[in-house]
Motif scaffolding. Structure first.
Motif, short mmCIF file in Angstrom:
data_model
loop_
_atom_site.label_atom_id
_atom_site.label_comp_id
_atom_site.label_asym_id
_atom_site.label_seq_id
_atom_site.Cartn_x
_atom_site.Cartn_y
_atom_site.Cartn_z
N PHE A 175 -22.07 3.77 2.70
CA PHE A 175 -21.77 3.07 1.45
C PHE A 175 -20.52 2.24 1.66
O PHE A 175 -19.54 2.74 2.23
CB PHE A 175 -21.53 4.07 0.30
N VAL A 176 -20.54 0.97 1.21
CA VAL A 176 -19.39 0.10 1.40
C VAL A 176 -19.02 -0.53 0.06
O VAL A 176 -19.84 -1.18 -0.59
CB VAL A 176 -19.69 -1.03 2.43
N GLY A 177 -17.77 -0.32 -0.36
CA GLY A 177 -17.22 -0.96 -1.55
C GLY A 177 -16.33 -2.12 -1.14
O GLY A 177 -16.22 -2.45 0.04
N GLU A 178 -15.66 -2.72 -2.12
CA GLU A 178 -14.84 -3.89 -1.80
C GLU A 178 -13.46 -3.49 -1.31
O GLU A 178 -12.94 -4.03 -0.34
CB GLU A 178 -14.75 -4.83 -2.98
N GLY A 179 -12.82 -2.53 -1.99
CA GLY A 179 -11.46 -2.14 -1.61
C GLY A 179 -10.96 -1.04 -2.51
O GLY A 179 -11.53 -0.77 -3.57
N PRO A 180 -9.88 -0.38 -2.09
CA PRO A 180 -9.35 0.73 -2.87
C PRO A 180 -8.69 0.28 -4.17
O PRO A 180 -8.13 -0.81 -4.25
CB PRO A 180 -8.31 1.37 -1.95
N GLY A 181 -8.77 1.15 -5.18
CA GLY A 181 -8.02 0.96 -6.42
C GLY A 181 -6.78 1.83 -6.39
O GLY A 181 -6.40 2.38 -5.35
N ARG A 221 0.82 -1.21 0.00
CA ARG A 221 0.00 0.00 0.00
C ARG A 221 0.86 1.27 0.00
O ARG A 221 1.95 1.31 0.54
CB ARG A 221 -0.94 0.02 1.20
N THR A 222 0.29 2.31 -0.60
CA THR A 222 0.83 3.66 -0.46
C THR A 222 0.16 4.32 0.73
O THR A 222 0.80 4.93 1.58
CB THR A 222 0.57 4.49 -1.74
N ASN A 223 -1.18 4.19 0.79
CA ASN A 223 -1.97 4.74 1.89
C ASN A 223 -3.06 3.76 2.29
O ASN A 223 -3.61 3.06 1.45
CB ASN A 223 -2.68 6.04 1.46
N VAL A 224 -3.38 3.75 3.57
CA VAL A 224 -4.59 3.07 4.04
C VAL A 224 -5.76 3.97 3.64
O VAL A 224 -5.70 5.19 3.80
CB VAL A 224 -4.56 2.89 5.57
N VAL A 225 -6.80 3.36 3.10
CA VAL A 225 -8.01 4.12 2.73
C VAL A 225 -9.05 3.83 3.81
O VAL A 225 -9.83 2.88 3.71
CB VAL A 225 -8.49 3.72 1.31
N PHE A 226 -9.03 4.65 4.84
CA PHE A 226 -9.85 4.44 6.02
C PHE A 226 -11.33 4.62 5.71
O PHE A 226 -12.16 3.80 6.06
CB PHE A 226 -9.40 5.40 7.13
N GLY A 227 -11.67 5.70 5.06
CA GLY A 227 -13.06 6.04 4.76
C GLY A 227 -13.19 7.54 4.73
O GLY A 227 -12.25 8.27 5.02
N GLN A 228 -14.37 8.01 4.34
CA GLN A 228 -14.59 9.45 4.22
C GLN A 228 -16.06 9.75 4.40
O GLN A 228 -16.91 9.02 3.88
CB GLN A 228 -14.13 9.93 2.84
N GLY A 287 -5.44 8.09 -0.60
CA GLY A 287 -5.88 7.73 0.73
C GLY A 287 -7.35 7.98 0.99
O GLY A 287 -7.79 8.04 2.13
N LEU A 288 -8.13 8.13 -0.10
CA LEU A 288 -9.57 8.39 0.02
C LEU A 288 -10.35 7.38 -0.82
O LEU A 288 -9.88 6.96 -1.89
CB LEU A 288 -9.90 9.81 -0.47
N CYS A 291 -23.31 11.51 4.29
CA CYS A 291 -23.17 10.06 4.12
C CYS A 291 -21.71 9.70 4.44
O CYS A 291 -20.89 10.58 4.63
CB CYS A 291 -23.58 9.58 2.73
N TYR A 292 -21.43 8.41 4.51
CA TYR A 292 -20.08 7.95 4.80
C TYR A 292 -19.75 6.85 3.80
O TYR A 292 -20.61 6.03 3.46
CB TYR A 292 -19.96 7.42 6.24
N ILE A 293 -18.50 6.83 3.33
CA ILE A 293 -18.06 5.84 2.35
C ILE A 293 -16.86 5.09 2.91
O ILE A 293 -15.89 5.70 3.36
CB ILE A 293 -17.68 6.50 1.01
N ALA A 294 -16.94 3.76 2.89
CA ALA A 294 -15.85 2.91 3.38
C ALA A 294 -15.71 1.71 2.44
O ALA A 294 -16.44 1.58 1.46
CB ALA A 294 -16.14 2.46 4.81
N ASN A 295 -14.77 0.83 2.77
CA ASN A 295 -14.55 -0.39 2.00
C ASN A 295 -14.41 -1.58 2.93
O ASN A 295 -14.09 -1.42 4.12
CB ASN A 295 -13.27 -0.28 1.16
N ILE A 296 -14.61 -2.77 2.37
CA ILE A 296 -14.38 -4.01 3.12
C ILE A 296 -12.92 -4.08 3.55
O ILE A 296 -12.60 -4.30 4.70
CB ILE A 296 -14.75 -5.25 2.28
#
Length: 190
Positions: free
Chosen positions: A38-44, A22-29, A51-52, A77-82
């Protein structure tokens, strides 16, 4: 645990191998009092670099859908990933990676206490709604689990690959707007 502590601990996570690339952890926003998660699978790649969550082309499409139903990732709203770190070549997260990362999402969920969770894509829906969930057949349908409404819809990246599904996805967001009006207390309050 509060938001700041959670984010600090999450960004130092080494629970699985994804941390090594990883370059950055994508915690959420988003709003930390959001009723809609909103929950996606993971960062691209773009997400890993910035980091967003959802900041590349698929994020731009998601933002258009959010705007159309009066949602804003900075306000209501809040956006995060698995998983919080990018899987190599944007592959699906492995079960062990998802399992290692789920405590972070569970804690975000506990802090938010959302009324509605929207799973963006198959991976998130199968993890959060049920293992055999079919986005193409069940998108836009609300499922109640422990007093929280869950809905699966198309991942924005999948819509970019298959634009023919955009009308269905937009209908899902329209249904979401209606459901927010029914069950959320402050999402649409100024």
């Amino acid at each position: 645990m509060d938001w700041q502590t959670l984010q600090t601990e999450c960004t130092a996570c080494t629970r699985c191998e994804l941390c090594t690339g990883r370059t950055n952890v994508v915690f959420g926003q988003g709003a930390t009092d959001a009723e809609v998660l909103f929950v996606g699978e993971g960062p691209g790649q773009s997400e890993d670099e910035q980091g967003l969550p959802f900041v590349g082309r698929s994020g731009q499409l998601l933002d258009k859908y959010l705007f159309a139903i009066d949602l804003d990732r900075k306000k209501n709203c809040y956006i995060a990933n698995i998983v919080k770190c990018r899987p190599p070549q944007n592959r699906d997260p492995l079960p062990a990676e998802s399992e290692a990362c789920m405590p972070w999402l569970r804690e975000q969920f506990r802090l938010l206490q959302p009324r509605i969770v929207v799973c963006l894509g198959r991976v998130a829906a199968q993890r959060m709604i049920r293992p055999d969930f079919s986005v193409t057949k069940e998108h836009g349908q609300f499922v109640e689990k422990n007093g929280v409404l869950f809905m699966g819809t198309f991942h924005p990246a999948a819509l970019l690959r298959s634009p023919r599904n955009k009308p269905d996805a937009f209908a899902d967001f329209a249904a979401l707007r209606e459901k927010i009006g029914e069950v959320c207390q402050h999402t649409y309050k100024e």
